[in-house]
Design an enzyme around this catalytic site. Structure first.
Site, mmCIF file in Angstrom:
data_model
loop_
_atom_site.group_PDB
_atom_site.id
_atom_site.type_symbol
_atom_site.label_atom_id
_atom_site.label_comp_id
_atom_site.label_asym_id
_atom_site.label_seq_id
_atom_site.Cartn_x
_atom_site.Cartn_y
_atom_site.Cartn_z
ATOM 1 N N ASP A 20 -7.475 21.469 65.333
ATOM 2 C CA ASP A 20 -6.870 22.120 66.504
ATOM 3 C C ASP A 20 -6.646 23.617 66.263
ATOM 4 O O ASP A 20 -6.368 24.039 65.141
ATOM 5 C CB ASP A 20 -5.532 21.436 66.823
ATOM 6 C CG ASP A 20 -5.027 21.803 68.210
ATOM 7 O OD1 ASP A 20 -5.842 22.188 69.059
ATOM 8 O OD2 ASP A 20 -3.812 21.691 68.433
ATOM 9 N N HIS B 201 -14.599 27.592 69.129
ATOM 10 C CA HIS B 201 -15.259 26.325 68.778
ATOM 11 C C HIS B 201 -16.425 26.583 67.828
ATOM 12 O O HIS B 201 -16.639 25.848 66.865
ATOM 13 C CB HIS B 201 -15.751 25.604 70.036
ATOM 14 C CG HIS B 201 -14.636 25.256 70.988
ATOM 15 N ND1 HIS B 201 -13.474 24.671 70.573
ATOM 16 C CD2 HIS B 201 -14.518 25.424 72.329
ATOM 17 C CE1 HIS B 201 -12.669 24.491 71.624
ATOM 18 N NE2 HIS B 201 -13.288 24.943 72.705
ATOM 19 N N LEU C 38 -19.803 9.445 51.456
ATOM 20 C CA LEU C 38 -18.715 9.805 52.374
ATOM 21 C C LEU C 38 -19.105 9.345 53.773
ATOM 22 O O LEU C 38 -20.229 9.573 54.211
ATOM 23 C CB LEU C 38 -18.514 11.335 52.386
ATOM 24 C CG LEU C 38 -17.585 11.897 53.473
ATOM 25 C CD1 LEU C 38 -16.130 11.528 53.204
ATOM 26 C CD2 LEU C 38 -17.714 13.418 53.573
HETATM 27 C C1 IPE Z 1 -6.534 17.305 70.246
HETATM 28 O O1 IPE Z 1 -6.266 18.631 70.474
HETATM 29 C C2 IPE Z 1 -7.981 16.996 70.479
HETATM 30 C C3 IPE Z 1 -8.937 17.584 69.534
HETATM 31 C C4 IPE Z 1 -8.638 18.343 68.519
HETATM 32 C C5 IPE Z 1 -10.304 17.256 69.796
HETATM 33 P P1 IPE Z 1 -5.782 19.168 71.901
HETATM 34 O O2 IPE Z 1 -5.688 20.627 71.772
HETATM 35 O O3 IPE Z 1 -6.670 18.634 72.972
HETATM 36 O O4 IPE Z 1 -4.359 18.497 72.048
HETATM 37 P P2 IPE Z 1 -3.088 18.991 72.876
HETATM 38 O O5 IPE Z 1 -3.546 19.228 74.281
HETATM 39 O O6 IPE Z 1 -2.597 20.227 72.227
HETATM 40 O O7 IPE Z 1 -2.106 17.874 72.744
HETATM 41 C C1 IPE Z 2 -9.441 22.153 69.218
HETATM 42 O O1 IPE Z 2 -9.089 23.456 69.521
HETATM 43 C C2 IPE Z 2 -10.836 21.796 69.657
HETATM 44 C C3 IPE Z 2 -10.896 20.881 70.785
HETATM 45 C C4 IPE Z 2 -9.887 20.340 71.401
HETATM 46 C C5 IPE Z 2 -12.221 20.563 71.255
HETATM 47 P P1 IPE Z 2 -8.469 23.808 70.930
HETATM 48 O O2 IPE Z 2 -9.583 24.125 71.869
HETATM 49 O O3 IPE Z 2 -7.546 22.753 71.382
HETATM 50 O O4 IPE Z 2 -7.678 25.130 70.590
HETATM 51 P P2 IPE Z 2 -6.239 25.530 71.096
HETATM 52 O O5 IPE Z 2 -5.314 24.401 70.754
HETATM 53 O O6 IPE Z 2 -6.340 25.754 72.570
HETATM 54 O O7 IPE Z 2 -5.911 26.775 70.346
HETATM 55 MG MG MG Z 3 -5.583 22.416 71.077
#
Ligand code: IPE
Ligand code: IPE
Ligand code: MG
Length: 239
Positions: A20, A37, A132
């Site tokens: 995240d 990403h 793995l």
């Molecule tokens: C969880 O992160 C999903 C992934 C990392 C793929 P999100 O960014 O979607 O979660 P919330 O919205 O902060 O809970």
């Molecule tokens: C996690 O990073 C990746 C996915 C959920 C695909 P985010 O896109 O949620 O990044 P933040 O949390 O908005 O910074």
């Molecule tokens: Mg996020």
């Protein structure tokens, strides 16, 4: 890279990771979220290298949740296409390293056939690898997985009195996967966001302040060292 704090005889067998913070990483640089990403990709492969280096046997990463469909269409489209292109580009390298690739999540109609095909091809190519197992949770939700398990149990005609925790566990998407020993979430958020709800019942949780694109094997090793300082009790007491 030195591994001063890690006891290599007590490495967690299964590490689950919520990758995240990509969006915030990009926004802080004045870049579009999608650049975050892209930047997260190196972090993922460095984590895989780190896992191989210390002998983690199962690594499960959250790449796209069932709730992520609510993001702007352009970001969703980017994530779907991006994941397809990564698979094509990195599959052979993973195979050479002895990584078994697997995917968990709903195979619904919103996923292009080409993406599903890339996933199947990668899974088939690497199916015999055992060094793995890298499980990518894609279009994954813990509640959806448990709901699907209930459907399968009912469809199999299993009677209520026969249903045990093992019955539920064996009807999940990956019944052979051990529960995560260590759960890591980056970006400073302290929540599960619907990841592996059933399986993390007794996982040790480590929350890191680093944004995912800045994550590297060093953070994995720090999390493992923290895990090794914990005392796991599973509801019992020390005797
Ligand atoms: C969880 O992160 C999903 C992934 C990392 C793929 P999100 O960014 O979607 O979660 P919330 O919205 O902060 O809970
Ligand atoms: C996690 O990073 C990746 C996915 C959920 C695909 P985010 O896109 O949620 O990044 P933040 O949390 O908005 O910074
Ligand atoms: Mg996020």
């Amino acid at each position: 890279m030195s591994l001063p704090d890690i006891d290599l005889s007590a490495v967690p067998a299964h590490v689950a990771c919520v990758m995240d913070g990509n969006g915030r990483w990009a926004e802080r640089r004045g870049l579009p979220r999608t650049a975050g990403h892209e930047a997260g990709l190196d972090a993922l492969f460095d984590a895989v290298d780190g896992a191989l280096e210390i002998g983690v046997q199962w690594l499960t990463v959250y790449a796209f949740s069932t709730e992520n469909w609510s993001r702007p269409r352009s970001e969703v489209r980017f994530l779907l296409e991006f994941n397809r292109s990564i698979l094509g580009a990195r599959r052979d390298e993973m195979h050479r390293r002895g990584v078994r690739l697997r995917f968990v999540g709903g195979r619904d109609r919103r996923l292009a056939r080409g993406l599903l095909k890339e996933m199947d091809t990668a899974a088939e190519l690497t199916a015999a690898n055992r060094r793995l197992t890298l499980t990518v949770a894609f279009n994954y939700g813990g509640r959806a997985e448990i709901t699907e398990a209930v459907r399968r149990i009912v469809a199999a005609g299993i009677q209520p009195g026969e249903i045990t925790e093992d019955t539920v566990g064996s009807h999940l998407f990956t019944p052979d996967m051990p529960d995560p020993d260590l759960f890591i979430r980056t970006s400073g958020e302290y929540r599960l966001s619907n990841f592996l709800l059933w399986q993390v019942a007794y996982s040790e949780m480590v929350f890191l302040d680093v944004l995912w694109p800045d994550f590297s094997r060093r953070h994995l090793f720090e999390a493992v060292a923290e895990y090794q300082r914990r005392e796991r009790r599973f509801g019992g007491v020390d005797q």
